[in-house]
Write a protein that holds these residues in place. Structure first.
Motif: not given
Length: 324
Positions: A45-59
């Motif tokens: 993302d724009d802050k350099g964090r690895i982006f995972i395109d999943r629902d975060p509810q259970h991560f």
């Protein structure tokens, strides 16, 4: 050197973890995402964090499982299915195996608990008799059901109503006393089902005698002294006629109805353990004169109860619905 820390953006929510955690299951997609080759290919993302395109509810739960090799699973079945879906996506076979193991353990616990309840109910002769009565009223006797296909659903209405009235005292005599004395009772007991009905209805009158302004009774039958308060004697007469002197089968009906209203969950368990489905038990009325109040001549509730023209001493109404 300390652990390598990462910030992740999962569906717009920030998570912070270590390489050691995400690589705990080396065969998982998460572990592969953080090896040297994949790390540079991952989207950020724009802050350099690895982006995972999943629902975060259970991560968060997934990370906790990777940290501790265990986690507290939600009770909700739909949530567990969602977690299994995430485990499949991230190829976390260890998490999938953990969920399956926990569900098997819970099923075994439920099975053991059900077996204990079944054993306890099997030892309760009164409960067994009530269950047989309900089934007979709902679906008829086995001989009748063998000759025709029974209805899928059935119902039973259970009722006990007992009230007092006073045919032996004139209104003028009543006005000379502080309290009323009731010496006769109406009683209705029924198990009314879709296929069978057991019913008892009667009017009971006591051996109390009213002569020349004097009220007398037989102490050997009702006990106590003549000077006892009148509403206490009324309860003694009520118990004698409406409870103690009932024929055996009728007494069993009455006892069964009162047992049922005080043990609804046990009755529901018994019916379900016998294989009936969609068991619903509803109490429409539950009023019983407290026997403990007999010992207290100053009980205010009894004072008010016996001032009414025809006091209801017991009013129980239970509806049972069930299906095969």
């Amino acid at each position: 050197m300390g652990p390598e820390i990462f910030s992740l953006n999962v569906g717009g929510r920030k998570f912070t973890t270590s390489r050691e955690t995400v690589c705990k299951d080396p065969c998982s997609m998460l572990a592969r995402m953080f090896n040297a080759d994949w790390h540079m290919k991952n989207r950020h993302d724009d802050k350099g964090r690895i982006f995972i395109d999943r629902d975060p509810q259970h991560f968060g739960l997934i990370l906790n499982f990777l940290r501790d090799s265990t986690c507290v699973l939600p009770m909700d079945g739909e949530a567990r299915r969602q977690i299994l879906q995430e485990a499949d996506f991230f190829q976390l076979d260890s998490l999938r195996a953990f969920i399956i193991h926990e569900e098997r353990q819970e099923l075994q616990t439920a099975h053991d608990l059900r077996a204990c309840i079944a054993t306890r109910l099997e030892m309760d002769e009164e409960m067994k008799e009530i269950t047989r009565m309900l089934v007979r009223c709902a679906y008829g006797s086995p001989q009748n059901t063998a000759s025709k296909i029974p209805a899928h659903s059935a119902s039973v209405e259970v009722a006990v109503r007992e009230s007092a009235f006073n045919p032996l005292s004139s209104p003028s005599a009543m006005a000379q006393r502080d309290e009323r004395i009731y010496v006769a009772f109406q009683q209705h007991i029924s198990f009314q089902g879709s296929q069978h009905t057991e019913e008892y209805e009667a009017k009971h009158e006591s051996s109390l005698i009213y002569e020349g302004g004097t009220l007398s009774y037989e102490p050997s039958v009702y006990g106590g002294k003549f000077q006892d308060r009148y509403h206490i004697k009324t309860l003694q007469v009520y118990e004698h006629h409406c409870i103690e002197q009932l024929p055996g089968p009728t007494r069993a009906l009455r006892d069964g109805a009162l047992y049922m209203v005080n043990n609804m969950e046990a009755v529901q368990w018994a019916l379900e353990l016998y294989g009936f489905k969609n068991v619903v038990i509803k109490v429409a009325a539950h009023q019983q004169t407290c026997k403990a109040a007999e010992a207290s001549s100053g009980d205010e509730q009894l004072e008010e109860l016996f001032k009414t023209p025809s006091p209801v001493l017991c009013n129980v109404h239970v509806s049972i619905n069930l299906s095969l």
